[in-house]
Design an enzyme around this catalytic site. Structure first.
Site, PDB file in Angstrom:
ATOM      1  N   MET A  28      -0.118   7.299  -4.528  1.00  0.00           N
ATOM      2  CA  MET A  28       0.361   7.892  -3.291  1.00  0.00           C
ATOM      3  C   MET A  28      -0.253   7.141  -2.107  1.00  0.00           C
ATOM      4  O   MET A  28      -1.273   7.562  -1.551  1.00  0.00           O
ATOM      5  CB  MET A  28      -0.035   9.363  -3.273  1.00  0.00           C
ATOM      6  CG  MET A  28       0.804  10.168  -2.363  1.00  0.00           C
ATOM      7  SD  MET A  28       0.553  11.908  -2.768  1.00  0.00           S
ATOM      8  CE  MET A  28       2.065  12.532  -2.127  1.00  0.00           C
ATOM      9  N   PRO A  29       0.342   6.000  -1.744  1.00  0.00           N
ATOM     10  CA  PRO A  29      -0.212   5.229  -0.628  1.00  0.00           C
ATOM     11  C   PRO A  29      -0.206   6.051   0.661  1.00  0.00           C
ATOM     12  O   PRO A  29       0.804   6.653   1.009  1.00  0.00           O
ATOM     13  CB  PRO A  29       0.737   4.035  -0.513  1.00  0.00           C
ATOM     14  CG  PRO A  29       1.373   3.925  -1.866  1.00  0.00           C
ATOM     15  CD  PRO A  29       1.481   5.328  -2.368  1.00  0.00           C
ATOM     16  N   HIS A  30      -1.352   6.081   1.334  1.00  0.00           N
ATOM     17  CA  HIS A  30      -1.451   6.809   2.607  1.00  0.00           C
ATOM     18  C   HIS A  30      -2.671   6.297   3.359  1.00  0.00           C
ATOM     19  O   HIS A  30      -3.581   5.729   2.764  1.00  0.00           O
ATOM     20  CB  HIS A  30      -1.595   8.315   2.369  1.00  0.00           C
ATOM     21  CG  HIS A  30      -2.821   8.682   1.588  1.00  0.00           C
ATOM     22  ND1 HIS A  30      -2.847   8.650   0.212  1.00  0.00           N
ATOM     23  CD2 HIS A  30      -4.066   9.046   1.976  1.00  0.00           C
ATOM     24  CE1 HIS A  30      -4.068   8.984  -0.211  1.00  0.00           C
ATOM     25  NE2 HIS A  30      -4.815   9.232   0.847  1.00  0.00           N
ATOM     26  N   ALA A  31      -2.649   6.512   4.654  1.00  0.00           N
ATOM     27  CA  ALA A  31      -3.825   6.235   5.489  1.00  0.00           C
ATOM     28  C   ALA A  31      -3.941   7.431   6.437  1.00  0.00           C
ATOM     29  O   ALA A  31      -3.353   8.472   6.197  1.00  0.00           O
ATOM     30  CB  ALA A  31      -3.651   4.911   6.235  1.00  0.00           C
TER      31      ALA A  31
ATOM     32  N   TYR B 215      -8.029   4.264  -4.396  1.00  0.00           N
ATOM     33  CA  TYR B 215      -8.114   5.708  -4.118  1.00  0.00           C
ATOM     34  C   TYR B 215      -6.734   6.360  -4.083  1.00  0.00           C
ATOM     35  O   TYR B 215      -6.608   7.581  -4.170  1.00  0.00           O
ATOM     36  CB  TYR B 215      -8.821   5.964  -2.779  1.00  0.00           C
ATOM     37  CG  TYR B 215      -8.015   5.553  -1.565  1.00  0.00           C
ATOM     38  CD1 TYR B 215      -7.310   6.492  -0.821  1.00  0.00           C
ATOM     39  CD2 TYR B 215      -7.931   4.220  -1.170  1.00  0.00           C
ATOM     40  CE1 TYR B 215      -6.544   6.121   0.278  1.00  0.00           C
ATOM     41  CE2 TYR B 215      -7.167   3.838  -0.080  1.00  0.00           C
ATOM     42  CZ  TYR B 215      -6.481   4.783   0.639  1.00  0.00           C
ATOM     43  OH  TYR B 215      -5.727   4.403   1.708  1.00  0.00           O
TER      44      TYR B 215
END
Length: 157
Positions: free
Chosen positions: A66-69, A57
């Site tokens: 765009m790594p994010h949590a 995702y």
């Protein structure tokens, strides 16, 4: 907190880096933000878990992730990290490999959306097939190069 300011304050630019796989690539970005105190180790773990569970995702355009949590996964303050890879890495289920990544840690969902919009603004390119121009970041060899790309993009906007 804007994109450029965050990269400066968190010392979070890693250019032409080596990563054997997507997990290592994500770690390059999150390690810089953990070192600066912007996020906890749990933020890194949450990103990896989410990609394992939900798929890639975080890949939001060809060759760009765009790594994010979530803010509650260990974000202490809004921050960004930029990683470009010498050799692209593949995410499961993605046809195109990724070699440019901006890790985004938003301390709230508003901050998260603002961050997303600013990064998009820097990369946006209406003339490109994919809608983003990653070559300008791929060409960067120093922090100063990156700042110049960001400045130029925000002046045009």
């Amino acid at each position: 907190m804007n994109f450029k300011q965050s990269l400066i304050e968190n010392n979070s630019i890693n250019l032409q880096a080596d990563a054997a796989n997507w997990r290592e690539a994500i770690k390059l970005g999150t390690d810089m933000l953990i070192a600066s105190g912007a996020v906890e180790q749990s933020y890194h773990d949450a990103i990896i878990r989410s990609v394992e569970k939900l798929g890639a995702y975080i890949v939001i355009a060809p060759n760009f992730a765009m790594p994010h949590a979530r803010p509650e996964d260990g974000v202490n303050r809004t921050a960004f990290a930029l990683v470009t890879l010498k050799e692209p890495v593949f995410f499961d289920g993605e046809e195109e490999p990724v070699d440019v990544m901006v890790t985004l840690a938003g301390s709230s969902s508003d901050q998260h959306m603002e961050g997303l919009m600013e990064v998009t603004q820097v990369l946006e390119d209406d003339d490109s097939e994919t809608g983003v121009d990653l070559d300008k970041l791929r060409a960067c060899r120093s922090q100063e190069d990156v700042y110049a790309v960001i400045d130029a993009a925000l002046v045009e906007a």
